[in-house]
Scaffold this motif. Structure first.
Motif, PDB file in Angstrom:
ATOM      1  N   ASP A   1       0.898  -1.649  -0.273  1.00 34.00           N
ATOM      2  CA  ASP A   1       0.233   0.446  -0.258  1.00 34.00           C
ATOM      3  C   ASP A   1       1.095   1.339  -0.072  1.00 34.00           C
ATOM      4  O   ASP A   1       0.332   2.654  -0.017  1.00 34.00           O
ATOM      5  N   ASP A   2       1.772   0.899  -0.194  1.00 34.96           N
ATOM      6  CA  ASP A   2       3.206   2.355  -0.350  1.00 34.96           C
ATOM      7  C   ASP A   2       3.285   2.744  -1.363  1.00 34.96           C
ATOM      8  O   ASP A   2       4.167   3.996  -1.277  1.00 34.96           O
TER       9      ASP A   2
ATOM     10  N   TYR B   1       3.258   6.772  -2.364  1.00 33.30           N
ATOM     11  CA  TYR B   1       4.038   7.730  -1.803  1.00 33.30           C
ATOM     12  C   TYR B   1       5.446   7.206  -1.863  1.00 33.30           C
ATOM     13  O   TYR B   1       6.801   7.919  -2.018  1.00 33.30           O
TER      14      TYR B   1
ATOM     15  N   ASN C   1      -3.487  -1.708   3.488  1.00 29.05           N
ATOM     16  CA  ASN C   1      -4.791  -0.787   3.918  1.00 29.05           C
ATOM     17  C   ASN C   1      -5.152   0.136   3.159  1.00 29.05           C
ATOM     18  O   ASN C   1      -4.444   0.882   2.336  1.00 29.05           O
TER      19      ASN C   1
ATOM     20  N   SER D   1      -7.056   2.173   2.750  1.00 34.35           N
ATOM     21  CA  SER D   1      -7.389   3.817   2.869  1.00 34.35           C
ATOM     22  C   SER D   1      -6.368   4.480   2.824  1.00 34.35           C
ATOM     23  O   SER D   1      -5.962   5.444   2.696  1.00 34.35           O
ATOM     24  N   TYR D   2      -5.077   3.813   3.732  1.00 30.87           N
ATOM     25  CA  TYR D   2      -3.747   4.321   3.308  1.00 30.87           C
ATOM     26  C   TYR D   2      -2.784   4.482   2.110  1.00 30.87           C
ATOM     27  O   TYR D   2      -3.144   5.431   1.678  1.00 30.87           O
TER      28      TYR D   2
ATOM     29  N   GLN E   1      -5.758   7.413   0.244  1.00 33.94           N
ATOM     30  CA  GLN E   1      -4.742   8.539   1.083  1.00 33.94           C
ATOM     31  C   GLN E   1      -3.618   9.058   0.186  1.00 33.94           C
ATOM     32  O   GLN E   1      -3.434   9.961  -0.313  1.00 33.94           O
ATOM     33  N   GLY E   2      -2.796   8.446  -0.142  1.00 29.56           N
ATOM     34  CA  GLY E   2      -1.281   8.955  -1.165  1.00 29.56           C
ATOM     35  C   GLY E   2      -1.766   9.160  -2.086  1.00 29.56           C
ATOM     36  O   GLY E   2      -1.532  10.441  -2.521  1.00 29.56           O
TER      37      GLY E   2
END
Lengths: 222, 222
Positions: free
Chosen positions: A149-150, A153, A179, A181-182, A185-186
């Motif tokens: 999920d990163d 970013y 995740n 929602s994480y 959000q990014g």
């Protein structure tokens, strides 16, 4: 003594790639074709999603595929042909992204007047393809839940100029730490309001909103 | 009339990158450090595998990490620090691979004399990093089972110059279509006899042979 002459000074306003890309876009438009550039990391499931899209839409849209590959193996193009769409493979000879001229070469091998939708499957890479306009009318990114999920970013550039985002392999969500929602959000930070579909090409879950979006885009063509 | 002089003609025998890489290799050697360049696609689990390796080896080896990233977020470096190893992040500012000079900048921030092993985590990309010697003593690739078993066929260049291959995320094998023997057949064609470990950083399965390999390499240093 020589006569004083006015020498026209022309500034370079675009790159050769962007010039060819703009021509590609005109050619697609003249043929009533909606073209979409699909980007993703290696193994995100680009071909699986394209094959599923063809299977589900081939009775409603005439679809062609331009396959970008670094090597000359035709694994992806073979799968597309099997699914029932004309495919042309363009090999980059080790280059890490497609460019507008590769797409032009592919376009020459397709009967554009007989198509509604051209899907360009870019080379698996989250960095270099972001900087190259291919002349499509839209850019999509596929991001698989198995990648983590990163990704927004860590690879922000490719998320910035997207028209649509597909989260793929959602059938594996129970087995990975992802995740949503994480992740979103990014994405929202980089590309506010980006149209996002969560899909599984394996089970077919979540495919319908993506198909509807494609249909609406193709019906919007002249 | 000018005197006849002999002008030395020197042929360019290497690139600046390879020159710096060779120096890096010498510096690692002088400090008794074994350095390994770990490459992979985005989301293949490089950081997870590095973190697990640190956790399992930190009582036996002094490990430092040079993190390559396209953006300046320190997600990966933070995870490495948490695992208990000194980490330095080198940002490529959008470049799609690390080069020897980025590694040199990272080396300056580590106390090499106090380390046995330096892990260089390359930028997530299966194409561009293949062409850049960083000055490590070994090159590794991590290929996750979720990416699919066709990767050696589609990204052959990166498999050719490897010293070791790690198949990752084997805990997900029951949920994906991944034919290990088809995958290995592709690898064997490109890099016969390549040392291969099948691992899960999540469960720890298969980690021991990889740790033993690293230990033997570090003990082989002067």
């Amino acid at each position: 003594m020589t006569e004083s002459r006015r020498i026209p000074i022309v500034e370079k306003i675009t790159s050769a790639n962007d010039f060819v890309a703009q021509e590609n876009r005109e050619i697609f438009k003249q043929n009533g074709v909606f073209a979409i550039n699909i980007m993703a990391a290696p193994g995100a499931g680009k071909t699986a999603l394209i094959v599923k899209t063809i299977e589900l839409l081939k009775n409603r849209l005439r679809i062609g595929v331009i396959e970008g590959d670094t090597a000359s193996v035709t694994i992806d193009a073979d799968r597309v042909l099997l699914a029932g769409a004309p495919a042309v493979q363009v090999t980059s000879k080790g280059e890490c992204h497609m460019d507008a001229l590769m797409v032009r070469e592919g376009m020459k091998q397709l009967d554009l007047a007989a198509l509604d939708l051209v899907i360009i499957e870019n080379i698996g890479n989250l960095i270099c393809p972001a900087g190259w306009d291919l002349g499509s009318q839209a850019c999509a990114l596929i991001s698989s839940v198995t990648e983590g999920d990163d990704k927004p970013y860590k690879y922000p550039a490719i998320y910035r100029n997207l028209d649509v985002l597909l989260v793929s392999k959602t059938d594996l969500l129970p087995y990975v730490d992802f995740n949503l929602s994480y992740f979103q959000q990014g994405v929202e930070m980089l590309n506010p309001g980006l149209i996002t579909f969560t899909t599984s090409a394996k089970t077919g879950d979540g495919m319908q909103p993506w198909l509807d979006w494609l249909l609406s885009k193709c019906q919007g063509q002249p």
